[in-house]
Every structure is written in C-alpha cells, then in structure tokens.
Write a protein that holds these residues in place. Structure first.
Motif, PDB file in Angstrom:
ATOM      1  N   VAL A 109       6.352   5.378  -7.885  1.00  0.00           N
ATOM      2  CA  VAL A 109       6.017   4.247  -8.752  1.00  0.00           C
ATOM      3  C   VAL A 109       5.761   2.989  -7.919  1.00  0.00           C
ATOM      4  O   VAL A 109       4.816   2.223  -8.202  1.00  0.00           O
ATOM      5  N   SER A 110       6.561   2.771  -6.887  1.00  0.00           N
ATOM      6  CA  SER A 110       6.386   1.586  -6.045  1.00  0.00           C
ATOM      7  C   SER A 110       5.028   1.593  -5.370  1.00  0.00           C
ATOM      8  O   SER A 110       4.321   0.572  -5.338  1.00  0.00           O
ATOM      9  N   PHE A 111       4.632   2.743  -4.819  1.00  0.00           N
ATOM     10  CA  PHE A 111       3.326   2.830  -4.175  1.00  0.00           C
ATOM     11  C   PHE A 111       2.197   2.709  -5.203  1.00  0.00           C
ATOM     12  O   PHE A 111       1.140   2.135  -4.912  1.00  0.00           O
ATOM     13  N   ALA A 112       2.411   3.252  -6.400  1.00  0.00           N
ATOM     14  CA  ALA A 112       1.388   3.160  -7.444  1.00  0.00           C
ATOM     15  C   ALA A 112       1.167   1.709  -7.855  1.00  0.00           C
ATOM     16  O   ALA A 112       0.025   1.262  -8.034  1.00  0.00           O
ATOM     17  N   VAL A 113       2.250   0.963  -8.014  1.00  0.00           N
ATOM     18  CA  VAL A 113       2.136  -0.454  -8.375  1.00  0.00           C
ATOM     19  C   VAL A 113       1.425  -1.227  -7.270  1.00  0.00           C
ATOM     20  O   VAL A 113       0.550  -2.074  -7.527  1.00  0.00           O
ATOM     21  N   MET A 114       1.790  -0.941  -6.028  1.00  0.00           N
ATOM     22  CA  MET A 114       1.159  -1.624  -4.899  1.00  0.00           C
ATOM     23  C   MET A 114      -0.339  -1.319  -4.842  1.00  0.00           C
ATOM     24  O   MET A 114      -1.163  -2.216  -4.637  1.00  0.00           O
ATOM     25  N   ALA A 115      -0.698  -0.049  -5.045  1.00  0.00           N
ATOM     26  CA  ALA A 115      -2.111   0.332  -5.029  1.00  0.00           C
ATOM     27  C   ALA A 115      -2.872  -0.316  -6.176  1.00  0.00           C
ATOM     28  O   ALA A 115      -4.017  -0.755  -6.011  1.00  0.00           O
ATOM     29  N   GLN A 116      -2.243  -0.382  -7.351  1.00  0.00           N
ATOM     30  CA  GLN A 116      -2.898  -0.993  -8.506  1.00  0.00           C
ATOM     31  C   GLN A 116      -3.155  -2.483  -8.276  1.00  0.00           C
ATOM     32  O   GLN A 116      -4.221  -3.012  -8.628  1.00  0.00           O
ATOM     33  N   ARG A 117      -2.202  -3.176  -7.677  1.00  0.00           N
ATOM     34  CA  ARG A 117      -2.378  -4.595  -7.391  1.00  0.00           C
ATOM     35  C   ARG A 117      -3.519  -4.810  -6.391  1.00  0.00           C
ATOM     36  O   ARG A 117      -4.317  -5.747  -6.541  1.00  0.00           O
ATOM     37  N   ARG A 118      -3.594  -3.953  -5.395  1.00  0.00           N
ATOM     38  CA  ARG A 118      -4.666  -4.081  -4.408  1.00  0.00           C
ATOM     39  C   ARG A 118      -6.027  -3.761  -5.020  1.00  0.00           C
ATOM     40  O   ARG A 118      -7.029  -4.425  -4.721  1.00  0.00           O
ATOM     41  N   ARG A 119      -6.091  -2.749  -5.866  1.00  0.00           N
ATOM     42  CA  ARG A 119      -7.352  -2.419  -6.521  1.00  0.00           C
ATOM     43  C   ARG A 119      -7.808  -3.572  -7.414  1.00  0.00           C
ATOM     44  O   ARG A 119      -9.003  -3.892  -7.459  1.00  0.00           O
ATOM     45  N   LYS A 120      -6.875  -4.180  -8.112  1.00  0.00           N
ATOM     46  CA  LYS A 120      -7.213  -5.309  -8.974  1.00  0.00           C
ATOM     47  C   LYS A 120      -7.790  -6.460  -8.165  1.00  0.00           C
ATOM     48  O   LYS A 120      -8.797  -7.078  -8.556  1.00  0.00           O
ATOM     49  N   LEU A 121      -7.175  -6.730  -7.011  1.00  0.00           N
ATOM     50  CA  LEU A 121      -7.653  -7.821  -6.171  1.00  0.00           C
ATOM     51  C   LEU A 121      -9.025  -7.507  -5.588  1.00  0.00           C
ATOM     52  O   LEU A 121      -9.936  -8.343  -5.613  1.00  0.00           O
ATOM     53  N   HIS A 122      -9.206  -6.296  -5.059  1.00  0.00           N
ATOM     54  CA  HIS A 122     -10.487  -5.934  -4.455  1.00  0.00           C
ATOM     55  C   HIS A 122     -11.598  -5.863  -5.496  1.00  0.00           C
ATOM     56  O   HIS A 122     -12.758  -6.185  -5.199  1.00  0.00           O
ATOM     57  N   ARG A 123     -11.263  -5.446  -6.704  1.00  0.00           N
ATOM     58  CA  ARG A 123     -12.267  -5.415  -7.766  1.00  0.00           C
ATOM     59  C   ARG A 123     -12.727  -6.839  -8.098  1.00  0.00           C
ATOM     60  O   ARG A 123     -13.916  -7.071  -8.361  1.00  0.00           O
ATOM     61  N   MET A 124     -11.783  -7.783  -8.071  1.00  0.00           N
ATOM     62  CA  MET A 124     -12.157  -9.164  -8.321  1.00  0.00           C
ATOM     63  C   MET A 124     -13.018  -9.719  -7.189  1.00  0.00           C
ATOM     64  O   MET A 124     -14.008 -10.434  -7.420  1.00  0.00           O
ATOM     65  N   LEU A 125     -12.673  -9.360  -5.931  1.00  0.00           N
ATOM     66  CA  LEU A 125     -13.412  -9.883  -4.784  1.00  0.00           C
ATOM     67  C   LEU A 125     -14.855  -9.398  -4.762  1.00  0.00           C
ATOM     68  O   LEU A 125     -15.760 -10.118  -4.321  1.00  0.00           O
ATOM     69  N   ARG A 126     -15.073  -8.157  -5.238  1.00  0.00           N
ATOM     70  CA  ARG A 126     -16.429  -7.611  -5.223  1.00  0.00           C
ATOM     71  C   ARG A 126     -17.385  -8.413  -6.104  1.00  0.00           C
ATOM     72  O   ARG A 126     -18.594  -8.433  -5.856  1.00  0.00           O
ATOM     73  N   VAL A 253      -2.929 -19.476 -12.244  1.00  0.00           N
ATOM     74  CA  VAL A 253      -3.364 -18.110 -12.013  1.00  0.00           C
ATOM     75  C   VAL A 253      -2.614 -17.552 -10.815  1.00  0.00           C
ATOM     76  O   VAL A 253      -2.521 -18.195  -9.778  1.00  0.00           O
ATOM     77  N   SER A 254      -2.069 -16.371 -10.969  1.00  0.00           N
ATOM     78  CA  SER A 254      -1.337 -15.708  -9.890  1.00  0.00           C
ATOM     79  C   SER A 254      -2.106 -14.482  -9.444  1.00  0.00           C
ATOM     80  O   SER A 254      -2.473 -13.644 -10.255  1.00  0.00           O
ATOM     81  N   LEU A 255      -2.369 -14.401  -8.141  1.00  0.00           N
ATOM     82  CA  LEU A 255      -3.085 -13.256  -7.586  1.00  0.00           C
ATOM     83  C   LEU A 255      -2.183 -12.507  -6.621  1.00  0.00           C
ATOM     84  O   LEU A 255      -1.331 -13.102  -5.946  1.00  0.00           O
ATOM     85  N   PRO A 256      -2.365 -11.191  -6.491  1.00  0.00           N
ATOM     86  CA  PRO A 256      -1.517 -10.389  -5.605  1.00  0.00           C
ATOM     87  C   PRO A 256      -1.932 -10.492  -4.149  1.00  0.00           C
ATOM     88  O   PRO A 256      -2.282  -9.509  -3.517  1.00  0.00           O
ATOM     89  N   ALA A 257      -1.969 -11.687  -3.594  1.00  0.00           N
ATOM     90  CA  ALA A 257      -2.329 -11.872  -2.195  1.00  0.00           C
ATOM     91  C   ALA A 257      -1.073 -12.110  -1.373  1.00  0.00           C
ATOM     92  O   ALA A 257      -0.060 -12.597  -1.871  1.00  0.00           O
ATOM     93  N   ALA A 258      -1.150 -11.790  -0.083  1.00  0.00           N
ATOM     94  CA  ALA A 258       0.027 -11.941   0.766  1.00  0.00           C
ATOM     95  C   ALA A 258       0.380 -13.415   0.970  1.00  0.00           C
ATOM     96  O   ALA A 258       1.531 -13.818   0.866  1.00  0.00           O
ATOM     97  N   PHE A 259      -0.641 -14.227   1.261  1.00  0.00           N
ATOM     98  CA  PHE A 259      -0.390 -15.646   1.534  1.00  0.00           C
ATOM     99  C   PHE A 259      -1.327 -16.464   0.664  1.00  0.00           C
ATOM    100  O   PHE A 259      -2.500 -16.633   0.968  1.00  0.00           O
ATOM    101  N   ALA A 260      -0.805 -16.968  -0.434  1.00  0.00           N
ATOM    102  CA  ALA A 260      -1.647 -17.693  -1.388  1.00  0.00           C
ATOM    103  C   ALA A 260      -1.034 -19.029  -1.769  1.00  0.00           C
ATOM    104  O   ALA A 260      -1.107 -19.455  -2.897  1.00  0.00           O
TER     105      ALA A 260
END
Length: 420
Positions: A109-126, A253-260
């Motif tokens: 579950v932890s890895f799934a949540v982490m992957a989902q947050r990254r996919r959400k961010l990369h989808r927004m960046l595209r 707005v909160s984004l899943p970035a490391a340093f924001a």
C-alpha cells in the motif's frame, strides 16, 4: 494423471511465495525495529551537537541506509536478551500468516500510494507549457504553488506563472539557481530513497515525523550553497525568498513534490533566520566531509556484511532419524562433520548397512524406518532450507540397502530459494 498431480506445481508455487513472505518480512521487520534507535540518534544529534553545522547535520541522515543490511546479523542468535524482540518477530512471521502478509500489505500500500502521487504529478507536468529562462527549460504552472523540482533521473523545474510575471530576470535566476542546486546536490534522489525507506519500514512512526526534518536540513544545505554560488549576498537572497512568499501567500494548492516551499509561517521564519545567519563555508571542507561520510558508509556496509549470514549457507554432516509405526520422529545420531554411510549412484543411494548400524545406539529400535538426511542448506536458522533424504526399513538385512534418490540441489525451486 490425477487432479492432485495437476495441483502439484500450484502447491509448489504457493509454498515458494509463502517462503518468500516469511523470509523477506522477517528481514524487513528486523530492519524496521533497528531503525527506531538509529533514527532516534540522528534526531538527537541534529538537535544537539550538530545543530549549528549545516552540512554535518545533513550528512548524518545517511546513517539510515546501512539499516537495510541488518536483517541477517548472526549476533541475533547469540542468546542475548537484547535481541529477543528480533527473534520474537521471526517466530511471529513464521508462525502467523496474518503477521507476514499484514506487513507485506502495508509495504504494498505504501508503494502504491507513492506511485499514485508521482503519476498524478507527472500527469500534471505533461500538460504544462514550457519556456526557457536563462537557458533553463522551465514548466509554467497556472496554480498558486511555490517553485519546485520534480523527477529523479529527468528533473523538471516548475515555476508558477504568477512568479514568472511578477519577478524580474535576476530574481528568477536566483530561484532557478536554487532549484538547480537541489538537482546538482542529488537531493531528489536522496529524498526518493527516503520515501522507499518509509515504505519498507512503514511500522516505524518516527519516519513520518522525521520527514519534515530531513526536508528542512536539505533546504538549509541548498540555501547555503545557492547563496555562495550566487555571490554570497545573503541579504539579496533572503529578499528574493520573501518576495516570492509574498506573491504566493494565498497558496491553497498542495502538490506531491519533494521541495515545494514552506508549509506555514513557522517554517518560513525558521528558514529566514538560517539565511540571516549564513556564513561562507570552505568547499574543500565540505568535500572532505562528504568523503568521510562515504567512507563511513562503506565501512558500515562491509562490517555488516562480514558479521551477517550469507544469502545461503550449505550444511555439512548428516543426521539419522527413527520413525516409529505411529509416526513419531526421534533423532538417534547427528554429526556436523562426518559424511553419511552411503554411496550415490545416479538416482540411487546405496547404504553401507554395517557402517550405518555402527552409528546407532545399542538400544536403537528394530521396527519402523530410519531416515538419513544430509547435504542441505538454510537461509537463516529456523527460516528456509532443505535436506537430501532417503529412508530404509529398520529390519533391512544384508551388506547394503538401496533407495531412490533425487538431489534437491538440482531442483529449480531450491536453486531459486538459494539465490533470493
């Protein structure tokens, strides 16, 4: 062929999966337990003796990485009470399916949540437009967010459109230099490794509490390096940060970035105090500190490897077990150095009956069967392993006794168990 025979490969696969769950969850659980005191020491050091040392305070976090190698330490089986929780965890993983699969579910579950947050961010960046500022490709975000960097292997700098419109070129260059410094220092990679540790050791509550502290220390290092690369004027640098904060003070707005950026006024005030107290540093001294930290890491890894069980331990010697007619097993002879009294001939094992009976005690039973077991392996004491075995009738007479034999080391599942 019977239905039971068709199910044999499935049963073997399920057994292999269960073995992997027991083995790896035991290792991860031990590492998670061990991470508690290590992380406690890190937090204590950064709050006391390293409080005013920007780079040493950041380097001490590297002590968490060798924790991944403490799962197979041989000292756990020395009988000391200090290691009782680690042995207890092993017995729980081996004895209760809900313990091992519960821990595995938490990791998944932890890895799934982490992957989902990254996919959400990369989808927004595209979907964001890009622009080159001072030779750097920048993604412009219409949302009211602090400037941040995303991505490990192909990092992307994101700048809010409002900042692009309101800040002049020199101020924008300072912000971009800050984000480039994060990339140059490898902070995105380090924080990704930290997220992996948080997923693997999810039962350790200190990890979530320590994450903001790690970000704070990395941000402090980045500020110091950026100021020095930008000419050493902390006042101008602090003014750019304050102006950027003022533009984005209504951030919602909160984004899943490391340093924001900072989450609240307290974080911002603490950061500005650090910028105010900036002092030039010696690059040679920082390089020496980094080399020392890397050397200590290597020493810790080699030391832990030297005092740990290998990935697979081949067993020597053999043992003889008696099996009574009511299926009771009794060990009648054991040796860790001798060879068993038999000769292998292809898929047949021939037992030297005279040598075999010479090993039995005088009161050895004359009924039932005897098992001879040898040539096995183990992963850890009490976890994983197999032995070659044959059985002979206790009433066997004659100089030799033959039994069918198949070497376990030729089996695919055994080779796989040894390799993992």
């Amino acid at each position: 062929m019977s239905a039971w025979s068709y199910c044999a490969p499935l049963r073997l696969a399920l057994s292999m999966i269960d073995f992997c769950a027991v083995y790896f969850m035991t290792l991860l659980g031990r590492c998670a337990i061990f991470s508690l005191p290590v992380l406690g020491i890190i937090l204590l050091l950064r709050k006391t003796v390293l409080q005013h040392s920007t780079f040493a305070k950041g380097a001490v976090w590297a002590a968490m990485l060798p924790v991944l190698l403490v799962g197979r330490l041989g000292v756990y089986y020395s009988g000391g009470r200090l290691y009782l929780p680690l042995l207890l965890w092993q017995s729980w993983c081996a004895g209760y399916w809900w313990v091992r699969y519960g821990y595995l579910a938490g990791v998944t579950v932890s890895f799934a949540v982490m992957a989902q947050r990254r996919r959400k961010l990369h989808r927004m960046l595209r979907g964001l437009p890009t622009e080159r500022i001072d030779g750097q490709r920048v993604y412009l975000c219409p949302l009211t967010v602090s400037p941040f960097t995303a991505g490990v292997f192909r990092p992307k700098i994101v700048l809010p459109t409002l900042a692009r419109e309101q800040l002049d070129d020199s101020e924008l260059c300072t912000i971009l230099l800050h984000e480039q410094t994060h990339i140059r220092l490898g902070h995105l990679l380090y924080f990704s490794l930290w997220e992996v540790l948080c997923a693997l050791f999810w039962v350790n509550p200190l990890l979530c509490l320590a994450t903001p502290k790690l970000k704070e220390d990395m941000e402090q290092i980045c500020d110091a390096v950026t100021i020095q690369r930008n000419g050493g004027d902390a006042l101008d640098y602090g003014g750019v940060i304050l102006k950027s904060m003022a533009l984005l003070r209504d951030t919602s707005v909160s984004l899943p970035a490391a340093f924001a950026g900072e989450r609240d006024f307290t974080d911002a005030r603490r950061r500005m105090r650090r910028v105010r107290d900036y002092r030039p540093y010696s690059r040679r001294g920082v390089r020496a500190l980094a080399a020392s930290a890397a050397g200590l890491q290597l020493f810790a890894v080699l030391t832990l490897h030297g005092v740990s069980f290998p990935r697979c331990t081949n067993l020597t010697g053999f043992s003889i077990l008696h099996v009574s007619e009511d299926v009771r097993f009794t060990t009648v002879y054991e040796s860790e150095t001798e060879e068993p009294p038999l000769m292998l001939n292809g898929d047949v094992a021939e037992v030297d009956c005279a040598a075999f009976r010479a090993l039995l005690p005088e009161d050895a039973p004359q009924d039932g069967y005897y098992y001879i077991m040898w040539g096995g392996f183990m992963k850890l004491p009490g976890i994983g392993g197999a032995l070659n075995s044959i059985w002979i009738d206790a009433c066997t007479e004659g100089p030799t006794a033959s039994a069918e034999f198949q070497d376990i080391n030729d089996q695919f599942y055994v080779k796989l168990a040894k390799w993992i």
